[in-house]
Design a protein around this motif. Structure first.
Motif, PDB file in Angstrom:
ATOM      1  N   ILE A 141       0.865  -1.172   0.000  1.00 47.19           N
ATOM      2  CA  ILE A 141       0.000   0.000   0.000  1.00 47.19           C
ATOM      3  C   ILE A 141       0.903   1.224   0.000  1.00 47.19           C
ATOM      4  N   ARG A 142       0.736   2.053  -1.007  1.00 43.88           N
ATOM      5  CA  ARG A 142       1.600   3.220  -1.181  1.00 43.88           C
ATOM      6  C   ARG A 142       0.777   4.497  -1.280  1.00 43.88           C
ATOM      7  N   ALA A 143       1.406   5.593  -0.897  1.00 43.61           N
ATOM      8  CA  ALA A 143       0.759   6.905  -0.996  1.00 43.61           C
ATOM      9  C   ALA A 143       0.572   7.296  -2.459  1.00 43.61           C
ATOM     10  N   ARG A 144      -0.383   8.139  -2.705  1.00 41.77           N
ATOM     11  CA  ARG A 144      -0.567   8.727  -4.037  1.00 41.77           C
ATOM     12  C   ARG A 144       0.226  10.029  -4.062  1.00 41.77           C
ATOM     13  N   SER A 145       1.084  10.184  -5.032  1.00 45.19           N
ATOM     14  CA  SER A 145       1.970  11.352  -5.061  1.00 45.19           C
ATOM     15  C   SER A 145       1.192  12.661  -5.146  1.00 45.19           C
ATOM     16  N   GLY A 146       0.066  12.678  -5.848  1.00 45.67           N
ATOM     17  CA  GLY A 146      -0.731  13.898  -5.947  1.00 45.67           C
ATOM     18  C   GLY A 146      -1.293  14.343  -4.604  1.00 45.67           C
ATOM     19  N   LEU A 147      -1.797  13.385  -3.815  1.00 45.10           N
ATOM     20  CA  LEU A 147      -2.302  13.725  -2.475  1.00 45.10           C
ATOM     21  C   LEU A 147      -1.177  14.222  -1.581  1.00 45.10           C
ATOM     22  N   ALA A 148      -0.025  13.600  -1.685  1.00 43.54           N
ATOM     23  CA  ALA A 148       1.119  14.007  -0.862  1.00 43.54           C
ATOM     24  C   ALA A 148       1.584  15.411  -1.239  1.00 43.54           C
ATOM     25  N   PHE A 149       1.722  15.661  -2.542  1.00 45.21           N
ATOM     26  CA  PHE A 149       2.217  16.957  -3.001  1.00 45.21           C
ATOM     27  C   PHE A 149       1.220  18.079  -2.727  1.00 45.21           C
ATOM     28  N   LYS A 150      -0.041  17.862  -3.082  1.00 47.55           N
ATOM     29  CA  LYS A 150      -1.043  18.922  -2.978  1.00 47.55           C
ATOM     30  C   LYS A 150      -1.561  19.140  -1.565  1.00 47.55           C
ATOM     31  N   ASN A 151      -1.672  18.057  -0.773  1.00 49.44           N
ATOM     32  CA  ASN A 151      -2.346  18.159   0.530  1.00 49.44           C
ATOM     33  C   ASN A 151      -1.527  17.651   1.710  1.00 49.44           C
ATOM     34  N   GLY A 152      -0.374  17.041   1.474  1.00 46.07           N
ATOM     35  CA  GLY A 152       0.412  16.493   2.576  1.00 46.07           C
ATOM     36  C   GLY A 152      -0.163  15.208   3.140  1.00 46.07           C
ATOM     37  N   ILE A 153      -0.996  14.502   2.365  1.00 48.24           N
ATOM     38  CA  ILE A 153      -1.636  13.262   2.828  1.00 48.24           C
ATOM     39  C   ILE A 153      -0.799  12.084   2.358  1.00 48.24           C
ATOM     40  N   THR A 154      -0.322  11.267   3.318  1.00 43.35           N
ATOM     41  CA  THR A 154       0.490  10.102   2.977  1.00 43.35           C
ATOM     42  C   THR A 154       0.036   8.889   3.783  1.00 43.35           C
TER      43      THR A 154
END
Length: 133
Positions: free
Chosen positions: A68-81
């Motif tokens: 299970i991996r983070a979505r790079s867009g969520l991490a970049f745009k919102n800091g969600i990992t």
């Protein structure tokens, strides 16, 4: 050499609250999208962790794991990992797949039903035989 991708069958049981089956976004994608199975928006405040259900139960092929991996867009745009960086679903786990998210951003984030919240990557997994020396 064949252009046909190597595949493995993953049996998926969709619980009543599951919005969709996992799906690859493009033919060359390594990971498939996992979606939130929440009935109402789930709030994740800055610094807070939440376990987000997917509504999916999987039966993985022997000798594999589901990463299970983070979505790079969520991490970049919102800091969600994903909390632990990469989570592992073992081949013998039969409960609902949940995604443990953390908000590293400065704003409250809302997870809505059907949102793409993580990626899953099916990977081969060797077992070690330990030999004391």
């Amino acid at each position: 050499m064949s252009d046909k991708p190597v595949t493995a069958t993953v049996r998926v049981f969709r619980l009543p609250h599951a919005p969709d089956l996992p799906a690859y976004g493009t033919p060359g994608a390594a990971g498939f999208d996992l979606r939130a199975a929440v009935d109402a928006p789930m709030m994740i405040r800055p610094g807070e962790r939440k376990l987000v259900p997917t509504g999916l139960v999987v039966a993985l092929p022997r000798g594999t794991e589901l990463q299970i991996r983070a979505r790079s867009g969520l991490a970049f745009k919102n800091g969600i990992t994903v909390v632990q960086g990469v989570g592992t679903i073992d081949e013998d786990y039969r409960g609902e797949v949940g995604i443990l998210l953390i908000n590293h951003g400065s704003e409250t984030f809302f997870v809505n039903r059907g949102d793409r919240i993580a990626q899953g990557v099916l990977a081969s997994c060797l077992r070690a035989e330990f030999v004391e020396v």
